[in-house]
Design a protein around this motif. Structure first.
Motif, short mmCIF file in Angstrom:
data_model
loop_
_atom_site.label_atom_id
_atom_site.label_comp_id
_atom_site.label_asym_id
_atom_site.label_seq_id
_atom_site.Cartn_x
_atom_site.Cartn_y
_atom_site.Cartn_z
N GLY A 27 0.80 -1.21 0.00
CA GLY A 27 0.00 0.00 0.00
C GLY A 27 0.83 1.26 0.00
O GLY A 27 0.53 2.22 -0.72
N ILE A 28 1.91 1.28 0.78
CA ILE A 28 2.71 2.50 0.92
C ILE A 28 3.53 2.79 -0.33
O ILE A 28 3.55 3.91 -0.84
CB ILE A 28 3.62 2.39 2.16
CG1 ILE A 28 2.77 2.35 3.44
CG2 ILE A 28 4.60 3.56 2.21
CD1 ILE A 28 3.55 1.99 4.68
N GLY A 69 8.74 -6.24 0.00
CA GLY A 69 7.41 -5.68 -0.22
C GLY A 69 7.44 -4.43 -1.07
O GLY A 69 6.58 -4.23 -1.93
N ALA A 70 8.45 -3.57 -0.86
CA ALA A 70 8.57 -2.36 -1.68
C ALA A 70 8.82 -2.70 -3.14
O ALA A 70 8.24 -2.09 -4.05
CB ALA A 70 9.70 -1.49 -1.14
N GLY A 71 9.69 -3.66 -3.39
CA GLY A 71 9.96 -4.08 -4.77
C GLY A 71 8.74 -4.68 -5.44
O GLY A 71 8.44 -4.39 -6.61
N ALA A 81 -4.60 3.33 -7.27
CA ALA A 81 -5.56 2.28 -6.92
C ALA A 81 -4.92 1.22 -6.03
O ALA A 81 -5.53 0.76 -5.06
CB ALA A 81 -6.12 1.65 -8.19
N GLN A 82 -3.69 0.83 -6.35
CA GLN A 82 -3.07 -0.22 -5.56
C GLN A 82 -2.58 0.30 -4.21
O GLN A 82 -2.63 -0.41 -3.20
CB GLN A 82 -1.93 -0.86 -6.35
CG GLN A 82 -2.43 -1.57 -7.60
CD GLN A 82 -1.45 -2.59 -8.13
OE1 GLN A 82 -0.92 -3.41 -7.40
NE2 GLN A 82 -1.20 -2.55 -9.44
N TYR A 114 -4.57 -1.40 -1.25
CA TYR A 114 -3.92 -2.30 -0.30
C TYR A 114 -3.96 -1.76 1.13
O TYR A 114 -4.00 -2.54 2.09
CB TYR A 114 -2.48 -2.57 -0.73
CG TYR A 114 -2.37 -3.61 -1.82
CD1 TYR A 114 -2.80 -4.91 -1.60
CD2 TYR A 114 -1.85 -3.29 -3.07
CE1 TYR A 114 -2.73 -5.88 -2.59
CE2 TYR A 114 -1.77 -4.25 -4.08
CZ TYR A 114 -2.20 -5.54 -3.83
OH TYR A 114 -2.12 -6.48 -4.82
N LEU A 115 -3.92 -0.44 1.28
CA LEU A 115 -4.06 0.12 2.63
C LEU A 115 -5.46 -0.15 3.19
O LEU A 115 -5.62 -0.47 4.38
CB LEU A 115 -3.77 1.62 2.61
CG LEU A 115 -2.31 2.01 2.39
CD1 LEU A 115 -2.16 3.52 2.28
CD2 LEU A 115 -1.42 1.47 3.51
N LEU A 116 -6.49 -0.06 2.33
CA LEU A 116 -7.83 -0.45 2.76
C LEU A 116 -7.88 -1.92 3.12
O LEU A 116 -8.44 -2.31 4.15
CB LEU A 116 -8.84 -0.16 1.63
CG LEU A 116 -9.34 1.27 1.46
CD1 LEU A 116 -10.23 1.36 0.22
CD2 LEU A 116 -10.12 1.71 2.69
#
Length: 446
Positions: free
Chosen positions: A63-64, A112-114, A374-375, A379-381
Motif C-alpha cells: 500500500g505504501i 514488499g517495496a519491490g 488504486a493499488q 492495499y491500505l484499505l
C-alpha cells in the motif's frame, strides 16, 4: 520533429518473457512467510505483536510504496524501475535470512517495496507494448501471480524440512535475480528510445484517433504521428487523479475486493474449525479458494476486455460474494458450497479490478498513475480488513458480527465497482469529461 522508434518483434518477445518472470516473483516472498511464522517466532524470539507486524508488513508495504512507483518510472523509465524493483526484491530476500530481527523485518519491507513497484508497472507495460492484448496478457499476469503465490505457500514447509527456514526464505531470490537480468537489457533499450520533448509545431499538429476498446497508441502509431504521442504524454503528465471520481471508484473497488480476499483467507481456517471441520480440512478450503482463482485470473480479464461495459461482471461477482458470505453466516455446515461460491467471486473480482486499470486509462502513463493510486489506497484499505475482523471476533466471541461487517462492506464495493465499470477514461483536467471514451483533442483524424 522527433519520432519514437518502433518496438521490434524481438523487443516485444523479450518484454513478454520479462513480464512472465516478473509476475511470478510478485507474491512468493509474501505467501512464503505465514507457514513459517511459528518457527520464525522461535528462532528470533518474537513477541505476539511482532509476529502480527511481520505477517502484515508485506501488505502494508504494497500500500505504501505503490504510490511511489509511477514517480520512479517517470524519473528513470518504466523498464529501469522494474529492474530496480527486482534487484530490491532479491536484496530483501537475501537480507532477511541473517540472524537478526532487524534484518528479518528490513528484508521483508524491501521485498514488499519491490513487489509494490512491480505490481503497479505491469499494467503500464502491457498498455504500452501490447495495447491490443490487454485482456489476454492481464489474464496471464493474474494467473502467474496466483501460481507464484501458491508456490510460495505450498513449498515453504517442504523447503524448511529440506534445508531449514533460511533456505525456505532465500530460495525465491534466485528467480527474482534471473528476472532482473532479463529486465536489465530492456532498461537500457528503454533509455535509448525515450523521446525528446516535442517541438512547438508538433504540439499543434493533428492527432490520431485510437480504438476506444484499446485506446493506447502503439509504437507504430507514434512513429507515423509523433504529435499524437506527444499530446497524449503531455496530457498524462498534467492534472491530478485525486480530482477524478472515476479514479477513486477504481481504487475503492480494488481495495474492497482485496479486503474480502485477504480477510477471509486469513480467518477462514479458524471459522470453519469452530464450525466442526478438522484443521486439515479447513486449511484445504483456503487452498481451494486460491486454486479456483488461477483459471479465473486468466479467463475473466479476457472477457472483461471484450466488453465495452463491465458492469454486468461486477454485479455477478458481488452477488457471488453476498451468497458466499450469507451462506457462511446462515448455514456454515455446508462450508464447501460457500467456499466454492466465494472462491469464484473473489477469484473474478480482483482480475476485473486489475483489468479496469487499463480500460479506464487513455495511455500507458495514465495507466501507471492510476495503478499506483488504486493499488496504494486499495492495499491500505485491504490491510484494515483482517485486523478489524479479528478484533470484532475477540470482542463478541463469535464470527457473526465479523461476517456482517463484510456484508456491509459489499455495499461500497458494489457502488464503486459499478461506477468504475462504466465506459470512459479517468479525467486529469476539467476539459475532459469522464463519460467520454477519448480526449477531445484526439477527435481529428490524420
Amino acid at each position: 520533429m522527433t519520432s519514437t522508434p518502433r518496438i521490434t518483434r524481438l523487443t516485444a518477445v523479450w518484454t513478454l518473457v520479462g513480464l512472465v518472470l516478473l509476475t511470478l516473483n510478485l507474491r512468493a516472498a509474501i505467501t512464503g512467510i505465514p507457514p513459517l511464522l511459528s518457527e520464525l517466532q522461535d528462532q528470533f524470539g518474537l513477541t505476539g505483536v511482532e509476529v502480527s507486524v511481520l505477517a502484515t508488513l508485506p501488505e502494508l508495504c504494497l500500500g505504501i510504496f505503490s504510490a511511489l512507483a509511477p514517480l520512479l518510472a517517470r524519473r528513470i523509465g518504466t523498464e529501469a524501475a522494474i529492474t530496480a524493483a527486482l534487484v530490491v526484491i532479491t536484496a530483501g530476500l537475501l537480507l532477511r535470512v541473517l540472524p537478526a530481527q532487524v534484518a528479518l523485518f528490513t528484508g521483508t519491507a524491501l521485498a514488499g517495496a519491490g513487489m509494490a513497484t512491480g505490481n503497479v508497472l505491469v499494467p503500464a507495460v502491457i498498455k504500452r507494448v501490447f495495447p491490443h492484448r490487454v485482456g489476454s496478457l492481464t489474464g496471464l499476469s493474474m494467473m502467474l501471480l496466483s501460481v507464484g503465490g501458491a508456490a510460495g505457500a505450498g513449498l515453504a514447509v517442504p523447503l524448511d524440512h529440506m534445508g531449514g527456514w533460511r533456505l525456505a526464505l532465500a530460495v525465491w531470490a534466485v528467480p527474482s535475480l534471473i528476472a532482473a537480468l532479463v529486465w536489465g537489457p530492456l532498461a537500457l533499450h528503454g533509455r535509448k528510445r525515450t523521446p525528446k520533448a516535442p517541438s512547438a509545431s508538433a504540439s499543434s499538429a493533428r492527432v490520431t484517433v485510437t480504438d476506444p476498446h484499446t485506446p493506447a497508441m502503439t509504437e507504430a502509431h507514434a512513429e507515423k504521428g509523433a504529435p499524437a504521442h506527444a499530446h497524449a504524454h503531455a496530457h498524462a503528465e498534467k492534472g491530478s487523479l485525486l480530482r477524478s471520481p472515476l479514479a477513486w471508484s477504481v481504487m475503492v473497488f480494488m481495495g474492497m475486493t482485496s479486503l474480502m480476499f485477504y480477510t477471509l483467507t486469513a480467518w477462514l481456517p479458524e471459522i470453519m474449525h469452530d464450525h466442526g471441520f478438522s484443521p486439515a480440512t479447513a486449511g484445504t478450503m483456503n487452498s481451494v479458494i486460491i486454486i479456483i482463482g488461477i483459471p479465473l485470473g486468466f479467463v475473466v480479464p479476457v472477457v472483461a476486455a471484450q466488453l465495452r461495459d463491465q458492469r454486468p461482471l461486477v454485479l455477478g461477482v458481488v452477488a457471488l460474494m453476498v451468497i458466499g458470505l450469507g451462506g457462511l453466516l446462515l448455514a456454515p455446515q455446508a462450508g464447501w458450497v460457500w467456499i466454492a461460491v466465494f472462491g469464484v467471486g473473489t477469484g473474478s473480482a480482483f482480475p476485473i479490478a486489475l483489468t479496469l486499470l487499463n480500460l479506464r486509462s487513455p495511455d500507458a502513463t495514465v495507466t501507471a498513475r492510476l495503478s499506483g493510486m488504486a493499488q496504494s489506497g486499495g492495499y491500505l484499505l485491504a490491510a484494515c480488513g483482517p485486523l478489524s475482523f479479528g478484533v470484532l471476533h475477540s470482542v463478541t466471541g463469535g464470527w457473526e458480527v465479523s461476517i456482517w461487517l463484510l456484508l456491509l462492506l459489499v455495499v461500497p464495493e458494489l457502488v464503486c465497482g459499478l461506477r468504475a465499470a462504466r465506459p470512459g477514461f479517468v479525467r486529469l483536467d476539467s476539459t475532459w469529461p469522464e463519460n467520454q471514451p477519448e480526449h477531445p483533442a484526439a477527435r481529428s483524424r490524420t
